[in-house]
Design an enzyme around this catalytic site. Structure first.
Site, short mmCIF file in Angstrom:
data_model
loop_
_atom_site.label_atom_id
_atom_site.label_comp_id
_atom_site.label_asym_id
_atom_site.label_seq_id
_atom_site.Cartn_x
_atom_site.Cartn_y
_atom_site.Cartn_z
N GLY A 1 4.73 1.22 7.96
CA GLY A 1 4.56 1.20 9.40
C GLY A 1 5.56 0.26 10.06
O GLY A 1 5.98 -0.73 9.47
N MET A 2 5.93 0.58 11.30
CA MET A 2 6.87 -0.26 12.03
C MET A 2 6.19 -1.48 12.65
O MET A 2 6.83 -2.46 12.97
CB MET A 2 7.56 0.56 13.12
CG MET A 2 8.53 1.59 12.59
SD MET A 2 9.41 2.47 13.90
CE MET A 2 8.13 3.58 14.47
N ASP B 1 -13.35 1.04 11.26
CA ASP B 1 -13.68 -0.32 11.68
C ASP B 1 -12.86 -1.29 10.84
O ASP B 1 -12.36 -0.94 9.76
CB ASP B 1 -15.17 -0.57 11.48
CG ASP B 1 -15.65 -1.82 12.19
OD1 ASP B 1 -14.90 -2.37 13.02
OD2 ASP B 1 -16.79 -2.25 11.92
N LYS C 1 -3.98 -5.55 6.61
CA LYS C 1 -2.94 -5.16 7.56
C LYS C 1 -2.54 -6.37 8.41
O LYS C 1 -3.38 -6.94 9.11
CB LYS C 1 -3.45 -4.02 8.46
CG LYS C 1 -3.90 -2.80 7.67
CD LYS C 1 -4.56 -1.75 8.55
CE LYS C 1 -3.56 -1.05 9.42
NZ LYS C 1 -4.18 0.12 10.13
N ALA D 1 0.84 -1.20 0.00
CA ALA D 1 0.00 0.00 0.00
C ALA D 1 0.87 1.25 0.00
O ALA D 1 1.95 1.27 0.61
CB ALA D 1 -0.91 0.01 1.22
N PRO D 2 0.44 2.31 -0.70
CA PRO D 2 1.21 3.56 -0.71
C PRO D 2 1.31 4.16 0.68
O PRO D 2 0.45 3.93 1.54
CB PRO D 2 0.38 4.46 -1.63
CG PRO D 2 -0.50 3.55 -2.42
CD PRO D 2 -0.77 2.38 -1.53
N GLY D 3 2.35 4.97 0.89
CA GLY D 3 2.53 5.63 2.18
C GLY D 3 3.79 5.18 2.87
O GLY D 3 4.52 4.29 2.39
#
Length: 615
Positions: free
Chosen positions: A364-365, A415, A380, A359-361
């Protein structure tokens, strides 16, 4: 199977209801209201209604049903009973095929057949590891689920003709008797009629076929009830929503009339808590709602009305359709047959095959996030190891997601569906995405000849990360997003949620330009945080120290530090300080904390202030 025993006849049940009602009445008399009676769908809600009927008038403002975490308990209990019945027996695919066939025959005439099929799937999964077997589960729909529509009346019908609008509204409100008194019912009717008439005038005036249809069930959430309907005029359908409030010290009043789709999509959104409503035919209710919210997925509407587990089932079917729609074979079938014969499998054909990609962006750690280009959802998965300075554990992350599922999301937290033992097609993963999955979450991913098996993954609505959005839009839209970012933080705080570090990358912008929080590994309850001002240094050494010279305890928060890591100095930060500078002040947070600890339930309205009557 042991024979069923009759535990009580009708007279005994009635006596039990009366005894329980007396105990409930005695208990709530000692506590301030208002109260609502809530039962577990689909048995407890009936008992809740009978209990409410047995109590003296004025005890409850409404009766509803709930189906969130309690659903899991029902599934677990049923699975245990099935396991006990099967103890010592051998059962294979043929056995489960017979079970499914018998179950399908049993529920054939249920007006909630689709919900019953989802329940079967949930129980079946307790006995099997990974994937969805089409022969042994209800993976695809077994019909339109509209066969029983019309057998139960779900809406009141009001042909307008030349009738006075106030008369129509008065008749409508009489359909919803409350135990509490109205503040000024006639004044509310006049306010609604005037706004409704103004809308009709904007659309060219009255027409003979104009009609109002209103659902018979009230929708309850937080401190509001909603009368939900649709206004049909000249071939168009628009929402007709009346939010009802019961402020302390006043009677019931109508807070607004919502007549535009954009005004109501947020009310039924995936980032709000589910409604409590008495729903007899869920499929018919969803069809009704979609007529004035056509852009909303069916799965999202099932979620909104409290059928979260079935919403998850419907989403899985939507995902399977997306796979078929974006496969190379499907694209080729759309070409003329001659072109398909003369061109190589998609070369030069414009076929748009889609695969899972990162996913773009900013990565995340804690979570690795993947998606498909035109799929409106993201997947995720919790990484096996977290890079410093993250100190949470996978177990804590799961607890945070469970908190969000149970908490009031006030329109500001996304959600998610939790999938366990999910099987996805191997040939739909881009090599880079698959390599990242295997490297970062090896304990949760298994790759077979044709599938990627994931033991634990969250699925959420896709949004544009706020940091990317601010880089892509002009200054006017950037300022609008920053205003909403500040509102989001304040509304989360009012619901007793502190988002953590407030980084822009942890917030997303929705299709309707609403800012929503979606990174939960560091959230805390506001009431569990200790908000502090940074102490003034007393010596030169303290002032020049590179690390804090003062003590910092767990859950200590220093809001004045936020601007330094949110964004660089410039017009965006200046504007955010101007509009929402109080979020950088410990006094703001401590005032909220005191109010929450005192038991105050703060108002967060799911529609804009400009639509309220503000009586």
């Amino acid at each position: 199977m042991p024979p069923m025993r009759r535990l009580a006849d009708d007279a005994k049940v009635e006596q039990l209801i009366r005894d329980l009602a007396a105990r409930v009445a005695a208990d709530i008399d000692a506590r301030p209201g208002p109260w609502a009676m809530v039962g577990i769908r689909s048995r407890g809600d009936r008992i809740a209604q009978r209990l409410a009927d047995a109590l003296p008038p004025g005890k409850f403002t409404g009766v509803g049903a709930i189906d969130i975490t309690l659903y899991r308990d029902d599934v677990d209990e049923t699975a245990q009973e099935v396991a006990e019945l099967l103890k010592g027996q051998t059962y294979d695919a043929k056995f489960w095929a017979k079970v499914k066939a018998a179950y399908q025959e049993e529920i054939a005439h249920f007006n909630t057949r689709n919900i019953a099929e989802t329940f079967y799937n949930s129980v079946y999964r307790h006995f099997h590891q990974v994937g969805a077997n089409r022969n042994l589960m209800f993976v695809s729909r077994t019909g339109s689920y509209r066969e029983d529509q019309g057998k139960a009346v779900i809406a009141y019908n009001y042909p307008l003709g030349s009738r006075d609008l106030e008369d129509v509204l008065s008749e409508l409100l009489d359909q919803f008797p409350f135990n509490a008194a109205w503040h000024d019912k006639q004044a509310d009717i006049t306010l609604v009629a005037n706004r409704w008439q103004a809308h009709i005038d904007e659309k060219g005036g009255r027409s003979p076929a104009d009609r109002l249809e209103v659902l018979t069930s009230l929708f309850y959430r937080n401190k509001s009830a909603y009368i939900v309907g649709r206004f049909l005029k000249d071939g168009s359908v628009v929402p007709f929503i009346l939010p009802l409030l019961h402020p302390e010290g006043r009677g019931i009043l109508i807070d607004a009339l919502l007549l535009e789709t954009d005004q109501v999509t947020s009310i039924f959104s995936y980032h709000r808590s589910y409604f409590l409503a008495d729903i007899t035919v869920p499929s018919e209710m969803v069809d009704f709602l979609q007529t004035f919210m056509p852009t909303k997925a069916i799965s999202e509407l099932y979620n909104a009305i409290g059928f979260e587990k079935h919403g998850k089932t419907v989403f899985y079917r939507e995902l399977m359709r997306h796979f078929r729609k974006t496969s190379q074979e499907a694209q080729l079938r759309q070409l003329p047959k001659q072109a398909a014969r003369t061109q190589d499998a998609g070369k030069g054909t414009g076929a748009q095959r889609e695969d899972f990609i990162t996913a773009p962006g900013i990565a995340g750690m804690v979570m690795y996030v993947f998606t498909m280009p035109t799929l409106n959802m993201v997947f995720k998965i919790i990484r096996d190891k977290f890079a410093p300075p993250k100190q949470v554990t996978p177990a804590v992350v799961k607890e945070k997601y469970d908190l969000v599922k149970r908490h009031d999301r006030v329109g500001r937290m996304a959600d998610s569906y939790l999938f366990e033992k999910l099987a996805l097609p191997l040939n739909r993963f881009a090599p880079e995405c698959l390599a990242e999955l295997r490297e970062t979450a090896a304990s949760k991913v298994e790759v077979t000849d044709d599938q990627v098996l994931i033991s634990h993954v969250y699925v959420e609505k896709k949004m544009t990360p706020l940091n990317l959005y601010l880089e892509q839009v002009d200054q006017e839209l950037a300022f609008k997003a920053l205003r909403d970012y500040g509102r989001a933080i304040k509304q989360l705080a009012a619901a007793n949620i502190f988002p953590g570090d407030l980084l822009l990358k942890n917030f997303g912008v929705t299709r309707v330009h609403r800012v929503v929080f979606y990174d939960y590994d560091e959230i805390e309850l506001v009431t569990d945080c200790n908000f502090r001002h940074i102490p003034e240094p007393q010596t030169y050494e303290q002032e020049m120290a590179s690390t804090p010279w003062y003590s910092v305890r767990p859950n200590d928060i220093f809001p004045e530090e936020f601007p330094g890591f949110l964004m660089r100095a410039g017009p965006n930060l200046t504007y955010l300080r101007e509009k929402h500078g109080e979020i950088f002040d410990a006094d703001f947070w401590n005032d909220l904390k005191r109010r929450l600890q005192a038991g105050e339930i703060m108002d967060v309205y799911p529609y804009r202030t400009k639509y309220r009557f503000l009586q």
